[in-house]
Motif scaffolding. Sequence first.
Motif, PDB file in Angstrom:
ATOM      1  N   ARG A   1     -42.502  24.452  -5.878  1.00 49.88           N
ATOM      2  CA  ARG A   1     -42.951  25.677  -6.549  1.00 49.88           C
ATOM      3  C   ARG A   1     -42.946  25.557  -8.070  1.00 49.88           C
ATOM      4  N   LEU A   2     -42.325  24.518  -8.591  1.00 53.16           N
ATOM      5  CA  LEU A   2     -42.132  24.411 -10.035  1.00 53.16           C
ATOM      6  C   LEU A   2     -43.328  23.765 -10.721  1.00 53.16           C
ATOM      7  N   GLU A   3     -43.649  24.269 -11.885  1.00 59.13           N
ATOM      8  CA  GLU A   3     -44.743  23.723 -12.691  1.00 59.13           C
ATOM      9  C   GLU A   3     -44.309  23.685 -14.147  1.00 59.13           C
ATOM     10  N   GLY A   4     -44.910  22.773 -14.906  1.00 59.08           N
ATOM     11  CA  GLY A   4     -44.739  22.727 -16.357  1.00 59.08           C
ATOM     12  C   GLY A   4     -43.290  22.704 -16.803  1.00 59.08           C
ATOM     13  N   ASN A   5     -42.952  23.606 -17.728  1.00 60.61           N
ATOM     14  CA  ASN A   5     -41.615  23.639 -18.309  1.00 60.61           C
ATOM     15  C   ASN A   5     -40.542  23.972 -17.285  1.00 60.61           C
ATOM     16  N   ALA A   6     -40.909  24.729 -16.266  1.00 62.37           N
ATOM     17  CA  ALA A   6     -39.919  25.084 -15.245  1.00 62.37           C
ATOM     18  C   ALA A   6     -39.438  23.836 -14.517  1.00 62.37           C
ATOM     19  N   PHE A   7     -40.363  22.909 -14.248  1.00 62.55           N
ATOM     20  CA  PHE A   7     -39.970  21.662 -13.594  1.00 62.55           C
ATOM     21  C   PHE A   7     -39.110  20.824 -14.531  1.00 62.55           C
ATOM     22  N   GLN A   8     -39.486  20.751 -15.797  1.00 67.73           N
ATOM     23  CA  GLN A   8     -38.701  19.970 -16.756  1.00 67.73           C
ATOM     24  C   GLN A   8     -37.297  20.560 -16.918  1.00 67.73           C
ATOM     25  N   ASP A   9     -37.190  21.878 -16.951  1.00 71.63           N
ATOM     26  CA  ASP A   9     -35.877  22.515 -17.034  1.00 71.63           C
ATOM     27  C   ASP A   9     -35.013  22.143 -15.833  1.00 71.63           C
ATOM     28  N   CYS A  10     -35.630  22.133 -14.661  1.00 73.11           N
ATOM     29  CA  CYS A  10     -34.906  21.765 -13.444  1.00 73.11           C
ATOM     30  C   CYS A  10     -34.423  20.321 -13.527  1.00 73.11           C
ATOM     31  N   MET A  11     -35.274  19.434 -14.045  1.00 74.83           N
ATOM     32  CA  MET A  11     -34.889  18.031 -14.176  1.00 74.83           C
ATOM     33  C   MET A  11     -33.794  17.840 -15.224  1.00 74.83           C
ATOM     34  N   ASP A  12     -33.789  18.680 -16.248  1.00 76.61           N
ATOM     35  CA  ASP A  12     -32.679  18.645 -17.212  1.00 76.61           C
ATOM     36  C   ASP A  12     -31.364  19.003 -16.515  1.00 76.61           C
ATOM     37  N   ARG A  13     -31.403  20.013 -15.667  1.00 70.98           N
ATOM     38  CA  ARG A  13     -30.195  20.403 -14.946  1.00 70.98           C
ATOM     39  C   ARG A  13     -29.727  19.280 -14.018  1.00 70.98           C
ATOM     40  N   LEU A  14     -30.695  18.568 -13.412  1.00 74.33           N
ATOM     41  CA  LEU A  14     -30.339  17.425 -12.577  1.00 74.33           C
ATOM     42  C   LEU A  14     -29.690  16.328 -13.414  1.00 74.33           C
ATOM     43  N   GLY A  15     -30.275  16.016 -14.575  1.00 73.08           N
ATOM     44  CA  GLY A  15     -29.718  14.994 -15.447  1.00 73.08           C
ATOM     45  C   GLY A  15     -28.302  15.325 -15.879  1.00 73.08           C
ATOM     46  N   LEU A  16     -28.047  16.579 -16.187  1.00 67.48           N
ATOM     47  CA  LEU A  16     -26.714  17.002 -16.619  1.00 67.48           C
ATOM     48  C   LEU A  16     -25.686  16.884 -15.500  1.00 67.48           C
ATOM     49  N   GLU A  17     -26.129  17.027 -14.246  1.00 66.11           N
ATOM     50  CA  GLU A  17     -25.212  16.870 -13.116  1.00 66.11           C
ATOM     51  C   GLU A  17     -24.980  15.399 -12.793  1.00 66.11           C
ATOM     52  N   LEU A  18     -26.036  14.573 -12.879  1.00 67.76           N
ATOM     53  CA  LEU A  18     -25.898  13.155 -12.556  1.00 67.76           C
ATOM     54  C   LEU A  18     -25.165  12.389 -13.653  1.00 67.76           C
ATOM     55  N   TYR A  19     -25.380  12.770 -14.910  1.00 67.38           N
ATOM     56  CA  TYR A  19     -24.772  12.075 -16.047  1.00 67.38           C
ATOM     57  C   TYR A  19     -24.090  13.110 -16.961  1.00 67.38           C
ATOM     58  N   PRO A  20     -23.002  13.715 -16.504  1.00 68.66           N
ATOM     59  CA  PRO A  20     -22.394  14.834 -17.256  1.00 68.66           C
ATOM     60  C   PRO A  20     -21.891  14.453 -18.646  1.00 68.66           C
ATOM     61  N   ASP A  21     -21.547  13.192 -18.857  1.00 72.65           N
ATOM     62  CA  ASP A  21     -21.011  12.771 -20.151  1.00 72.65           C
ATOM     63  C   ASP A  21     -22.028  11.998 -20.987  1.00 72.65           C
ATOM     64  N   ASP A  22     -23.287  12.001 -20.554  1.00 74.43           N
ATOM     65  CA  ASP A  22     -24.252  11.142 -21.243  1.00 74.43           C
ATOM     66  C   ASP A  22     -25.613  11.801 -21.455  1.00 74.43           C
ATOM     67  N   TYR A  23     -26.082  12.555 -20.469  1.00 71.34           N
ATOM     68  CA  TYR A  23     -27.473  13.034 -20.519  1.00 71.34           C
ATOM     69  C   TYR A  23     -27.709  14.007 -21.676  1.00 71.34           C
ATOM     70  N   GLN A  24     -28.847  13.822 -22.363  1.00 72.90           N
ATOM     71  CA  GLN A  24     -29.253  14.689 -23.470  1.00 72.90           C
ATOM     72  C   GLN A  24     -30.659  15.235 -23.205  1.00 72.90           C
ATOM     73  N   PRO A  25     -30.813  16.547 -23.017  1.00 71.87           N
ATOM     74  CA  PRO A  25     -32.166  17.120 -22.912  1.00 71.87           C
ATOM     75  C   PRO A  25     -32.911  16.969 -24.234  1.00 71.87           C
ATOM     76  N   VAL A  26     -34.226  16.877 -24.164  1.00 71.34           N
ATOM     77  CA  VAL A  26     -35.057  16.735 -25.365  1.00 71.34           C
ATOM     78  C   VAL A  26     -36.209  17.720 -25.264  1.00 71.34           C
ATOM     79  N   ARG A  27     -36.542  18.365 -26.382  1.00 73.24           N
ATOM     80  CA  ARG A  27     -37.672  19.281 -26.412  1.00 73.24           C
ATOM     81  C   ARG A  27     -38.616  18.909 -27.542  1.00 73.24           C
ATOM     82  N   ALA A  28     -39.868  19.222 -27.354  1.00 74.66           N
ATOM     83  CA  ALA A  28     -40.889  18.896 -28.354  1.00 74.66           C
ATOM     84  C   ALA A  28     -40.680  19.708 -29.622  1.00 74.66           C
TER      85      ALA A  28
END
Length: 286
Positions: free
Chosen positions: A16-43
Amino acid sequence: MDQNSLRKLVEGQLLRLEGNAFQDCMDRLGLELYPDDYQPVRAAGPKGDAKNDGYCPKARVFFAAHATRGERIDKTKAKIRSDLEGCLQEHREVRVWRFLTNDTLPGEVDQFIDNELRLRYRGVTIEVWGLKTLAAEISKLKREQVDRIIDVITVDEPEFDVVFLRHMKTGRDLWPILSASQAWMPPVEPDDCTDDEQDLIDGVIQTFIDWLEISEDVEISRSGVRDAQRGINELLQELQDKGLVLYSGTGDSGNRWAVRLPMAIFKVDRVPSTDPSASINEHGRA
């Protein structure tokens, strides 16, 4: 909630996710998989996101998140090439470049990645996490982590609804249930099954679940649906040869999830002397 139902829920949410909503979801996944390392990036600024949707500075893993569902093959290939080459140009020591999408990439795109990009950029591990891989990885996590990633609150103790089941005599009877369902309840079987009967029931139900999962692809052609229905006919006959009968119907996930999903229900029973209608609730209680 069993693991298969959870994975199906996650798949449904990702689709159901499109555009920024999908990217936001993937940021949340990154933060769970790499809690001490992952950094979200925005344009921001003239360089946008510098071809980097998120990364792990320590592990040197870079992510490109793109919802490709319904996109043309040539556009997807161009997007992947542009993001990869841009990331390698803008960032140092890229060890892993991971493309995240809520679709299953066509064979032509997968071949392009394997035969061209991986061959050209041998020093980088190029990965593609499509819909199935993402759902599988998310479903491995703890329930509260899954809730945070897909932004859905799951409930362990739902209210029960009564669902009336019908005797499935042919593949044509069962196919509409499989094609309309996005998940399934644990099957119900007689308490006095022999080992051979249990093995048969497990194999038959698993095949029905497999058909359920690929039903959307099968329904592209009438011949595909006919082949599926004929295969179901054979399995129902195997059950009948052992004195067993299948009842099935469609319920929904009710209040257990924030998103209500149509769910297939399977009950295998002994062949009755007559064939009355059967009814059970979603957990198979008579």
